[in-house]
Design a protein around this motif. Structure first.
Motif, short mmCIF file in Angstrom:
data_model
loop_
_atom_site.label_atom_id
_atom_site.label_comp_id
_atom_site.label_asym_id
_atom_site.label_seq_id
_atom_site.Cartn_x
_atom_site.Cartn_y
_atom_site.Cartn_z
N GLU A 135 0.82 -1.38 0.41
CA GLU A 135 -0.42 0.22 -0.38
C GLU A 135 0.88 1.65 -0.01
N LYS A 136 0.16 2.40 -0.47
CA LYS A 136 1.02 3.78 -0.82
C LYS A 136 0.84 4.48 0.14
N ILE A 137 1.59 5.27 1.24
CA ILE A 137 1.36 5.87 2.10
C ILE A 137 0.55 7.40 1.66
N GLU A 138 -0.71 7.78 1.11
CA GLU A 138 -0.75 8.75 0.68
C GLU A 138 -0.77 9.62 1.47
N ASN A 139 -0.47 9.54 2.86
CA ASN A 139 -0.69 10.77 4.46
C ASN A 139 0.48 10.43 4.74
N TRP A 140 0.74 10.98 5.95
CA TRP A 140 1.38 10.90 7.23
C TRP A 140 1.13 10.51 8.24
N ARG A 141 -0.55 10.91 7.98
CA ARG A 141 -1.72 10.45 9.09
C ARG A 141 -1.78 8.60 9.19
N ASN A 142 -2.09 8.18 8.43
CA ASN A 142 -1.82 6.38 7.37
C ASN A 142 -1.15 5.58 9.03
#
Length: 165
Positions: free
Chosen positions: A84-91
């Motif tokens: 999975e790609k980290i879309e946002n650091w909040r992930n």
């Protein structure tokens, strides 16, 4: 300047850091460095990589690069999200929360000392706890049952029924 253990220390209030450090170290193959732990705690406190860099007096791109090469990679492996790609650091915090690394409230009486001051048969239900932008919000339902003194009766309370006026 505060030591690296003191910075973003409030993360320990909401996360099981020791278990998380141990599990991430097993993914990495050796212990996390103090800087890796520091950056992780910053993320878990809700700070963006840019905010972490600003608070630490570091270069933003440097912190972002470090996170991509270390913490992001370890967390993805730990929570089985390698593809999975980290879309946002909040992930990162969301994935770790979903994986059960958020600290559980063990006993409301221990965590909330005011509970011990309430009359017997009182009930405190914590309905929600959120932590955002260095603020913790606790939603609670409080039910306090207080017995009337034996010499007091309803008739003596002089309560008027406003509907009969």
């Amino acid at each position: 300047m505060a030591s690296t253990d003191e910075q973003f220390a409030q993360a320990a209030n909401h996360w099981d850091l020791e278990t998380l450090y141990t599990d991430l170290a097993s993914v990495k193959g050796k212990r996390l460095t103090p800087v890796e732990k520091l950056h992780l705690r910053g993320l878990l406190c809700g700070y963006s990589p840019a905010e972490i860099a600003e608070r630490l007096g570091k270069n933003t791109k440097g912190v972002e690069t470090d996170l991509c090469a270390t913490i992001y990679k370890y967390v993805k492996s730990l929570v089985d999200k390698c593809n999975e790609k980290i879309e946002n650091w909040r992930n990162i915090a969301e994935w770790l929360d979903d994986a059960g690394y958020k600290a559980q409230i063990r006993s409301s009486a221990n965590k909330f000392p005011f509970v011990n001051c309430l009359p017997e048969n009182s009930v405190v239900n914590i309905t929600n706890i959120t932590c955002e932008n260095n603020q913790i919000t606790i939603d609670a339902c409080l039910k306090i049952t207080v017995p009337l003194p034996s010499e007091l009766s309803i008739e003596k309370l002089d309560i008027q029924d406003n509907n009969n006026n």
